[in-house]
Design an enzyme around this catalytic site. Structure first.
Site, short mmCIF file in Angstrom:
data_model
loop_
_atom_site.label_atom_id
_atom_site.label_comp_id
_atom_site.label_asym_id
_atom_site.label_seq_id
_atom_site.Cartn_x
_atom_site.Cartn_y
_atom_site.Cartn_z
N SER A 195 0.83 -1.20 0.00
CA SER A 195 0.00 0.00 0.00
C SER A 195 0.87 1.25 0.00
O SER A 195 0.57 2.22 -0.71
CB SER A 195 -0.92 0.01 1.23
OG SER A 195 -1.64 1.22 1.32
N TRP A 237 2.45 1.60 -3.40
CA TRP A 237 1.46 2.06 -4.39
C TRP A 237 1.45 3.58 -4.46
O TRP A 237 1.22 4.15 -5.54
CB TRP A 237 0.08 1.54 -4.00
CG TRP A 237 -1.04 1.97 -4.91
CD1 TRP A 237 -1.45 1.34 -6.05
CD2 TRP A 237 -1.89 3.12 -4.76
NE1 TRP A 237 -2.50 2.03 -6.62
CE2 TRP A 237 -2.79 3.12 -5.85
CE3 TRP A 237 -1.97 4.13 -3.81
CZ2 TRP A 237 -3.76 4.10 -6.01
CZ3 TRP A 237 -2.94 5.12 -3.97
CH2 TRP A 237 -3.82 5.09 -5.05
N HIS A 238 1.70 4.25 -3.34
CA HIS A 238 1.69 5.70 -3.31
C HIS A 238 2.94 6.31 -3.92
O HIS A 238 2.93 7.49 -4.31
CB HIS A 238 1.52 6.20 -1.87
CG HIS A 238 0.15 5.98 -1.32
ND1 HIS A 238 -0.24 4.81 -0.71
CD2 HIS A 238 -0.96 6.78 -1.29
CE1 HIS A 238 -1.50 4.89 -0.33
NE2 HIS A 238 -1.96 6.07 -0.67
N GLY A 239 4.03 5.57 -3.98
CA GLY A 239 5.24 6.10 -4.58
C GLY A 239 6.46 5.27 -4.25
O GLY A 239 6.53 4.64 -3.19
#
Length: 321
Positions: A168, A171-173
């Site tokens: 997770s 996924w953001h960076g």
């Protein structure tokens, strides 16, 4: 139909992440204009604009001041900056999601509610049932369950949880700050769950009643989430180190944030409204009000948007992910 599903503009950029079984069915339906859909949708759009432009953007100006040079501000100012960022990112993404749901509603489409009062959560587990719900359920269904979920030995379950939360973050960076942000949430989730089993406390049920212990757990969860948000907001680990070091070492520094009291009033008003909307949505909440009260609310929100929107340009935070 599939192309229309992929390009469905209200939720195209950052969500909510809509499941095909929900949206494809609606795209195949023959839509008939209903004034009730238009009214409900415009209500959500108005509330989303207020949340983003009046609350999130104004708080963002102070958050940027703190993170531009955290070592130069005193401890209280840094803690206020952390508190402000918790509501900046919430109101920013909540505002966008509300606008997206409202735009779809005006055309007769029902999208997933992406937030349900996440800062009223009593545990990290409950927080992730209420924050970015469409993404959380996606990771649950397609990653966590695929790894075996909780139908495995305890050691494997811990690994499954940490994998989900690290992914997770990733996924953001592709940045260590996001990965550590996800890992920290995973570790807290594991600790809370294991302790809860040992002392037989379960406060993650979103339908259970609230009491004094629940309020204390809400405060505890909010503090933990706010501290972990530092990893999410900081540009790199060096800045994270400076922020946490400054919290404990800048007790005697006189430099502080000069905060407009009006912003504090707006933020407190939003918090009160968020509590009143607990497990409810703004459009349905308005349905329970008289026509005069509803139009007073609409007028007030429109006035606040026009008169008190931030003068700075703050793109939606989740546009970068």
């Amino acid at each position: 139909i599939y192309s229309l599903y992929v390009m469905f503009y209200p939720q195209l950029v950052t969500g909510p992440i809509e499941r095909p079984q929900n949206l494809l069915r609606q795209l195949r339906e023959h839509k008939i204009f209903k004034d009730s859909n238009l009214i409900e949708g415009l209500r959500l759009i108005l509330f989303g604009l207020f949340t983003k432009m009046v609350i999130a953007d104004n708080l963002g100006e102070y958050v940027d001041q703190i993170y531009s040079n955290p070592a130069s501000y005193n401890t209280v100012s840094i803690l206020i900056g952390l508190f402000f960022y918790s509501f900046q990112i919430y109101c920013d993404f909540y505002g966008y999601s509300t606008i997206a749901v409202g735009c779809a509603k005006t055309m007769g489409f029902s999208l997933t509610d992406n937030f349900k009062n996440p800062y009223m959560s009593r545990s990290i587990g409950e927080f992730w049932q209420r924050w970015h719900i469409s993404l959380s359920t996606w990771f649950r269904d397609y990653v966590y369950f695929s790894l075996g979920g909780n139908k495995v030995i305890i050691q494997r379950w811990v690994i499954n949880i940490l994998i989900v939360f690290v992914l997770s973050g990733f996924w953001h960076g592709a940045n260590w700050t996001f990965i550590i942000w996800g890992l920290m949430h995973g570790l807290v989730y594991v600790v809370e769950t294991l302790l809860g089993r040992k002392i037989q406390i379960n406060n993650s049920d979103v339908k259970s009643s609230y009491n004094l212990l629940s309020i204390l757990n809400i405060i505890k969860t909010f503090i933990i989430v706010s501290l972990i948000w530092v990893f999410f907001r900081a540009k790199d680990l060096s800045q994270v180190k400076v922020v946490f070091k400054s919290i404990f070492s800048n007790l005697n520094i006189e430099n502080k944030l000069n905060i407009d009291p009006t912003i504090c009033v707006f933020l407190l008003g939003f918090i009160a409204l968020d509590i009143m909307l607990f497990n409810n949505r703004f459009d349905t909440w308005c349905n329970n009000k008289t026509q005069i009260v509803r139009w007073c609310i609409y007028t007030l929100l429109a006035y606040l948007i026009i008169a008190f929107s931030s003068v700075s340009n703050f793109p939606f935070i989740y546009f970068q992910f």
